[in-house]
Design a protein around this motif. Structure first.
Motif, PDB file in Angstrom:
ATOM      1  N   ARG A 212     -12.932  36.983  83.658  1.00 58.89           N
ATOM      2  CA  ARG A 212     -13.384  35.956  82.715  1.00 58.89           C
ATOM      3  C   ARG A 212     -14.409  36.520  81.745  1.00 58.89           C
ATOM      4  O   ARG A 212     -15.211  37.389  82.092  1.00 58.89           O
ATOM      5  CB  ARG A 212     -13.982  34.744  83.451  1.00 58.89           C
ATOM      6  CG  ARG A 212     -12.943  33.989  84.267  1.00 58.89           C
ATOM      7  CD  ARG A 212     -13.542  32.754  84.918  1.00 58.89           C
ATOM      8  NE  ARG A 212     -12.555  32.069  85.729  1.00 58.89           N
ATOM      9  CZ  ARG A 212     -11.694  31.174  85.258  1.00 58.89           C
ATOM     10  NH1 ARG A 212     -11.714  30.859  83.970  1.00 58.89           N
ATOM     11  NH2 ARG A 212     -10.822  30.598  86.056  1.00 58.89           N
TER      12      ARG A 212
ATOM     13  N   ALA B  22     -13.063  32.466  78.392  1.00 64.84           N
ATOM     14  CA  ALA B  22     -11.728  33.015  78.212  1.00 64.84           C
ATOM     15  C   ALA B  22     -11.291  33.710  79.498  1.00 64.84           C
ATOM     16  O   ALA B  22     -12.005  34.571  80.017  1.00 64.84           O
ATOM     17  CB  ALA B  22     -11.702  34.011  77.055  1.00 64.84           C
TER      18      ALA B  22
ATOM     19  N   ILE C  93      -8.871  36.273  81.169  1.00 65.57           N
ATOM     20  CA  ILE C  93      -8.082  37.424  80.736  1.00 65.57           C
ATOM     21  C   ILE C  93      -6.963  37.666  81.738  1.00 65.57           C
ATOM     22  O   ILE C  93      -7.204  37.729  82.950  1.00 65.57           O
ATOM     23  CB  ILE C  93      -8.958  38.685  80.622  1.00 65.57           C
ATOM     24  CG1 ILE C  93     -10.201  38.392  79.780  1.00 65.57           C
ATOM     25  CG2 ILE C  93      -8.170  39.831  80.017  1.00 65.57           C
ATOM     26  CD1 ILE C  93      -9.903  37.973  78.376  1.00 65.57           C
TER      27      ILE C  93
ATOM     28  N   THR D 163      -5.232  35.596  76.560  1.00 70.92           N
ATOM     29  CA  THR D 163      -6.490  34.936  76.902  1.00 70.92           C
ATOM     30  C   THR D 163      -6.271  33.428  76.902  1.00 70.92           C
ATOM     31  O   THR D 163      -5.754  32.869  75.941  1.00 70.92           O
ATOM     32  CB  THR D 163      -7.586  35.299  75.885  1.00 70.92           C
ATOM     33  OG1 THR D 163      -7.104  35.057  74.564  1.00 70.92           O
ATOM     34  CG2 THR D 163      -7.991  36.747  76.010  1.00 70.92           C
TER      35      THR D 163
END
Length: 403
Positions: A206, A226, A228, A238
């Motif tokens: 994250r 976000a 990942i 994302t």
């Protein structure tokens, strides 16, 4: 009466006669020139000269080396030859690395030449066999969609060369390679945040975004997260979540259509309605707002007519919760005056209505995709969020570079 002396019967020898007996005869005459020549020769032989330490030192060193065993001399010679051979081999490696870097720069259309490091020793033997143990290539600042990859590094193993010598390498075949891709938060902050949003790591997968976002002349405080994750074999995706824009202590905007999303008063602003009579009356004067809050019409009429009843209504915990749940974004255009009394700029609310989740998420997206090679295969193995950025492990096989 003294005793008379008797004479010796044998008289004593005369010393002069003894000296004469030693005479060998008359001396031979020596010419004067011969005498002088002998004197000069003797002087030349006995002439003094200062000691020459320098020549003596050389002689001693030479003698010492000459006294070494033959095996030791052979070892020293081999060491010297090996040193020259290693030096020549390293020079050949540096030349080959430089040529390879220039070739990759031209064929991959890079802004700068990559770093090339050829492994294994000796290099010239590998070149003669047209096979290299390993070749590591590091390419900085690679453009990938909206972001720049800080560094792409890959190590090729068991490389087969298509070459006729050091200066005529036409291409190479890479059966397998591995490496990693680095995306730094510094680059993300510069390219996506424009110095207003900062990205930092939060856990293994994250990324947290914190900063300000200008909207209709107001700098709204931005918060988002976000997640990942790998997308396919060559891409990074994302998923933006937890997005919110804070309008001071007055309201919070969360893009979306769910009940918890939209524009809502903060707990502090809802609690302040009990003390700010004008704001409470402005809110209750809009039938649509009252209907959404679920307050009975009779109760609202009593509150608008009696400040005591108004304070009793707005001061209840139930009213504060209902005010917090009220989505003001769709009321901005129809009731601009009421929103002004609450301290909200109608122009700001109108622009917020167009700032949807996809639009905001696109401004924070960190996604990128590696280009697909013409031959061979490249895929991403693992994605990890680290302290200074995002690191992705990659692998590949069957690549061909050049002819």
């Amino acid at each position: 009466m003294r005793t008379p002396h008797h004479l010796d019967a044998h008289p004593r020898p005369n010393p002069y006669e003894e000296l004469a007996a030693l005479d060998d005869g008359p001396l031979e005459e020596t010419p004067l020139e011969e005498f002088l020549t002998e004197e000069r020769d003797a002087g030349a032989e006995d002439a003094w000269a200062p000691p020459d330490h320098r020549r003596g030192g050389k002689r001693r060193r030479k003698n010492r080396f000459a006294g070494l065993p033959l095996a030791v001399k052979a070892v020293v010679g081999l060491v010297v030859l090996a040193s020259f051979a290693a030096l020549g081999d390293r020079w050949a490696v540096l030349y080959a690395e430089h040529r390879a870097a220039d070739t990759l720069k031209d064929r991959l259309d890079l802004a700068a030449a990559p770093e090339v490091e050829i492994g294994g020793f000796p290099f010239l033997t590998q070149l003669a066999d047209k096979r290299l143990d390993s070749v590591k290539v590091t390419v900085p600042d690679v453009a990938a969609d909206r972001v720049s990859l800080a560094k792409v590094s890959a190590t090729a193993h068991d490389v087969t060369l298509n070459a006729d010598g050091l200066t005529s390498v036409r291409g190479a075949h890479v059966p397998r390679f591995d490496g990693d891709v680095q995306l730094t938060f510094a680059d993300l902050n510069r390219e996506l945040g424009a110095s207003q949003v900062k990205f930092t790591g939060e856990g293994r997968d994250r990324v947290r975004a914190r900063g300000t976002l200008p909207v209709a002349g107001h700098n709204l405080k931005l918060r988002a997260e976000a997640r990942i994750q790998r997308q396919g074999e060559r891409g990074i995706a994302t998923e933006i979540g937890g997005m919110r824009l804070d309008i001071g202590d007055l309201a919070t905007y969360r893009p979306g259509k769910r009940a918890s999303e939209g524009l809502h008063l903060t707990p502090k602003a809802s609690a302040d309605l009990a003390r700010e009579t004008q704001k409470a009356k402005a809110l209750l004067s809009v039938p649509a707002i009252v209907q959404r809050m679920g307050v009975p019409e009779a109760t609202v009429n009593q509150a608008l007519a009696d400040d005591g009843k108004l304070a009793e209504l707005t001061g209840s915990p139930r009213f504060a919760r209902q005010a917090e749940r009220l989505n003001l974004i769709d009321l901005a255009l129809n009731n601009p005056e009421v929103l002004k009394r609450l301290g909200l700029d109608p122009d700001l609310l109108g622009e917020l209505s167009g700032l949807t989740r996809p639009v905001l998420a696109d401004r924070l997206a960190l996604a990128f995709e590696l280009p697909k090679p013409e031959q061979g295969n490249v895929k991403l193995e693992d994605v990890r969020v680290e302290e200074d950025g995002i690191r992705v492990r990659l692998s590949g096989s069957g690549l061909t570079v050049g002819g």
